[in-house]
Design a protein around this motif. Sequence first.
Motif, PDB file in Angstrom:
ATOM      1  N   MET A 215       0.800  -1.214   0.000  1.00 51.72           N
ATOM      2  CA  MET A 215       0.000   0.000   0.000  1.00 51.72           C
ATOM      3  C   MET A 215       0.840   1.275   0.000  1.00 51.72           C
ATOM      4  O   MET A 215       0.391   2.315  -0.462  1.00 51.72           O
ATOM      5  CB  MET A 215      -0.943   0.005   1.211  1.00 51.72           C
ATOM      6  CG  MET A 215      -2.040  -1.051   1.121  1.00 51.72           C
ATOM      7  SD  MET A 215      -2.952  -1.025  -0.445  1.00 51.72           S
ATOM      8  CE  MET A 215      -3.682   0.591  -0.360  1.00 51.72           C
ATOM      9  N   ASP A 216       2.035   1.225   0.503  1.00 50.26           N
ATOM     10  CA  ASP A 216       2.883   2.418   0.523  1.00 50.26           C
ATOM     11  C   ASP A 216       3.505   2.696  -0.833  1.00 50.26           C
ATOM     12  O   ASP A 216       4.110   3.736  -1.043  1.00 50.26           O
ATOM     13  CB  ASP A 216       3.984   2.259   1.577  1.00 50.26           C
ATOM     14  CG  ASP A 216       4.897   1.071   1.278  1.00 50.26           C
ATOM     15  OD1 ASP A 216       4.458   0.172   0.543  1.00 50.26           O
ATOM     16  OD2 ASP A 216       6.034   1.058   1.777  1.00 50.26           O
ATOM     17  N   ARG A 217       3.337   1.763  -1.788  1.00 45.66           N
ATOM     18  CA  ARG A 217       3.982   1.911  -3.091  1.00 45.66           C
ATOM     19  C   ARG A 217       2.982   2.015  -4.238  1.00 45.66           C
ATOM     20  O   ARG A 217       3.302   2.555  -5.299  1.00 45.66           O
ATOM     21  CB  ARG A 217       4.908   0.707  -3.318  1.00 45.66           C
ATOM     22  CG  ARG A 217       5.902   0.924  -4.447  1.00 45.66           C
ATOM     23  CD  ARG A 217       6.853  -0.249  -4.523  1.00 45.66           C
ATOM     24  NE  ARG A 217       6.212  -1.439  -5.075  1.00 45.66           N
ATOM     25  CZ  ARG A 217       6.752  -2.647  -5.042  1.00 45.66           C
ATOM     26  NH1 ARG A 217       7.903  -2.821  -4.433  1.00 45.66           N
ATOM     27  NH2 ARG A 217       6.148  -3.674  -5.579  1.00 45.66           N
ATOM     28  N   LEU A 218       1.775   1.532  -4.024  1.00 47.65           N
ATOM     29  CA  LEU A 218       0.823   1.448  -5.129  1.00 47.65           C
ATOM     30  C   LEU A 218       0.419   2.814  -5.677  1.00 47.65           C
ATOM     31  O   LEU A 218       0.330   2.990  -6.893  1.00 47.65           O
ATOM     32  CB  LEU A 218      -0.428   0.676  -4.685  1.00 47.65           C
ATOM     33  CG  LEU A 218      -0.205  -0.817  -4.460  1.00 47.65           C
ATOM     34  CD1 LEU A 218      -1.494  -1.472  -3.997  1.00 47.65           C
ATOM     35  CD2 LEU A 218       0.281  -1.490  -5.732  1.00 47.65           C
ATOM     36  N   ARG A 219       0.148   3.758  -4.798  1.00 45.03           N
ATOM     37  CA  ARG A 219      -0.318   5.052  -5.297  1.00 45.03           C
ATOM     38  C   ARG A 219       0.734   5.778  -6.130  1.00 45.03           C
ATOM     39  O   ARG A 219       0.427   6.221  -7.245  1.00 45.03           O
ATOM     40  CB  ARG A 219      -0.790   5.926  -4.129  1.00 45.03           C
ATOM     41  CG  ARG A 219      -1.277   7.290  -4.602  1.00 45.03           C
ATOM     42  CD  ARG A 219      -1.982   8.069  -3.523  1.00 45.03           C
ATOM     43  NE  ARG A 219      -2.416   9.358  -4.019  1.00 45.03           N
ATOM     44  CZ  ARG A 219      -3.176  10.193  -3.328  1.00 45.03           C
ATOM     45  NH1 ARG A 219      -3.590   9.858  -2.131  1.00 45.03           N
ATOM     46  NH2 ARG A 219      -3.519  11.353  -3.836  1.00 45.03           N
ATOM     47  N   PRO A 220       1.973   5.931  -5.625  1.00 43.99           N
ATOM     48  CA  PRO A 220       2.967   6.613  -6.463  1.00 43.99           C
ATOM     49  C   PRO A 220       3.237   5.874  -7.767  1.00 43.99           C
ATOM     50  O   PRO A 220       3.485   6.493  -8.801  1.00 43.99           O
ATOM     51  CB  PRO A 220       4.217   6.672  -5.571  1.00 43.99           C
ATOM     52  CG  PRO A 220       3.988   5.672  -4.485  1.00 43.99           C
ATOM     53  CD  PRO A 220       2.512   5.632  -4.295  1.00 43.99           C
ATOM     54  N   GLU A 221       3.191   4.532  -7.735  1.00 48.59           N
ATOM     55  CA  GLU A 221       3.379   3.777  -8.973  1.00 48.59           C
ATOM     56  C   GLU A 221       2.231   4.038  -9.936  1.00 48.59           C
ATOM     57  O   GLU A 221       2.435   4.165 -11.146  1.00 48.59           O
ATOM     58  CB  GLU A 221       3.492   2.279  -8.671  1.00 48.59           C
ATOM     59  CG  GLU A 221       4.822   1.870  -8.085  1.00 48.59           C
ATOM     60  CD  GLU A 221       4.972   0.362  -8.007  1.00 48.59           C
ATOM     61  OE1 GLU A 221       4.011  -0.353  -8.299  1.00 48.59           O
ATOM     62  OE2 GLU A 221       6.078  -0.092  -7.652  1.00 48.59           O
TER      63      GLU A 221
ATOM     64  N   GLU B 123       0.362   6.732 -10.029  1.00 52.01           N
ATOM     65  CA  GLU B 123       0.491   8.101 -10.526  1.00 52.01           C
ATOM     66  C   GLU B 123       1.555   8.175 -11.624  1.00 52.01           C
ATOM     67  O   GLU B 123       1.365   8.851 -12.644  1.00 52.01           O
ATOM     68  CB  GLU B 123       0.841   9.033  -9.370  1.00 52.01           C
ATOM     69  CG  GLU B 123      -0.311   9.211  -8.376  1.00 52.01           C
ATOM     70  CD  GLU B 123       0.102   9.977  -7.143  1.00 52.01           C
ATOM     71  OE1 GLU B 123       1.329  10.159  -6.950  1.00 52.01           O
ATOM     72  OE2 GLU B 123      -0.785  10.396  -6.377  1.00 52.01           O
ATOM     73  N   ALA B 124       2.652   7.464 -11.412  1.00 54.73           N
ATOM     74  CA  ALA B 124       3.714   7.456 -12.431  1.00 54.73           C
ATOM     75  C   ALA B 124       3.236   6.786 -13.706  1.00 54.73           C
ATOM     76  O   ALA B 124       3.543   7.234 -14.815  1.00 54.73           O
ATOM     77  CB  ALA B 124       4.951   6.745 -11.885  1.00 54.73           C
ATOM     78  N   LEU B 125       2.460   5.713 -13.552  1.00 56.19           N
ATOM     79  CA  LEU B 125       1.922   5.006 -14.716  1.00 56.19           C
ATOM     80  C   LEU B 125       0.963   5.899 -15.483  1.00 56.19           C
ATOM     81  O   LEU B 125       0.987   5.942 -16.716  1.00 56.19           O
ATOM     82  CB  LEU B 125       1.207   3.727 -14.265  1.00 56.19           C
ATOM     83  CG  LEU B 125       0.575   2.880 -15.369  1.00 56.19           C
ATOM     84  CD1 LEU B 125       1.631   2.407 -16.361  1.00 56.19           C
ATOM     85  CD2 LEU B 125      -0.161   1.681 -14.770  1.00 56.19           C
ATOM     86  N   ALA B 126       0.104   6.625 -14.755  1.00 58.21           N
ATOM     87  CA  ALA B 126      -0.838   7.532 -15.409  1.00 58.21           C
ATOM     88  C   ALA B 126      -0.094   8.623 -16.176  1.00 58.21           C
ATOM     89  O   ALA B 126      -0.472   8.984 -17.303  1.00 58.21           O
ATOM     90  CB  ALA B 126      -1.767   8.156 -14.365  1.00 58.21           C
ATOM     91  N   THR B 127       0.970   9.146 -15.567  1.00 55.65           N
ATOM     92  CA  THR B 127       1.770  10.178 -16.237  1.00 55.65           C
ATOM     93  C   THR B 127       2.413   9.626 -17.509  1.00 55.65           C
ATOM     94  O   THR B 127       2.439  10.287 -18.552  1.00 55.65           O
ATOM     95  CB  THR B 127       2.866  10.691 -15.277  1.00 55.65           C
ATOM     96  OG1 THR B 127       2.255  11.258 -14.126  1.00 55.65           O
ATOM     97  CG2 THR B 127       3.726  11.742 -15.964  1.00 55.65           C
ATOM     98  N   LYS B 128       2.914   8.391 -17.412  1.00 58.47           N
ATOM     99  CA  LYS B 128       3.544   7.764 -18.570  1.00 58.47           C
ATOM    100  C   LYS B 128       2.534   7.542 -19.695  1.00 58.47           C
ATOM    101  O   LYS B 128       2.818   7.833 -20.872  1.00 58.47           O
ATOM    102  CB  LYS B 128       4.171   6.432 -18.155  1.00 58.47           C
ATOM    103  CG  LYS B 128       4.863   5.692 -19.288  1.00 58.47           C
ATOM    104  CD  LYS B 128       5.473   4.387 -18.796  1.00 58.47           C
ATOM    105  CE  LYS B 128       6.148   3.625 -19.936  1.00 58.47           C
ATOM    106  NZ  LYS B 128       6.743   2.352 -19.445  1.00 58.47           N
TER     107      LYS B 128
END
Length: 232
Positions: free
Chosen positions: A117-123, A125-130
């Motif tokens: 859970m501490d990693r899913l959101r930033p990942e 967000e990065a995926l959405a940006t990509k």
Amino acid sequence: MTTTKTSAKESTAIEAAATAITNAEAKHAALLAEATIAQENVTKAEAEIRRIETCIANDDLTAGLEDLTKVDTQLRYYKLQNQAKTRAAAVAGGAVATARTALIVARVEAGEYSLHMDRLRPEAEALATKIAALLTEHVALCKAHNEGRVRLLADAKDSDAVNDQGTGNPESSLAWGHEDQKRHKPIWVEVDGKPVSEIYEAGRWEAIQRRAEWIMKFGEETAANSTTAYIH
């Protein structure tokens, strides 16, 4: 929880918790069996008392007061024993549940549930940006295609494919049907085997997203064969 690799210490904790469950379940099963035997003894003693009471009532000398007293004492003992074994079995059942909780905790701490859970959101967000960048890049290519198409048509007006009658030179490489020396529609050009057409930039967003959803839900092959997931 971020770790997915189980350390030796964590593995030992998991094994210990699993062993504790096995032991607790064995103890619980044994107490349940003892409680069952105690209940069976109660049932037998109650049946024996009824038999003796019938004998006494019928003046049957095969059973008397001494027998009744003895069995009644046994019945009281068996009932108390059954209560004790039943309570002990209930406590042992709680111990089994507690042991299972300990195993879950050990597995969570070892990362066996793959919780991140501490990693899913930033990942995410990065995926959405990509993805947004890729879509933006693709739409930019579509825009460049359309601009090139406009320039192509403008340049073609000065070529031998077009004349005042709109037919042009049938031998021109820009005339449709020039291979057969026919006078078909001029300004006919292929790119990668496809006639040059206008790309609708805005509609591409929805088409690409729709195709991606089909791929995720039904697979690449189904999406490729679906008109709904077709990208124009």
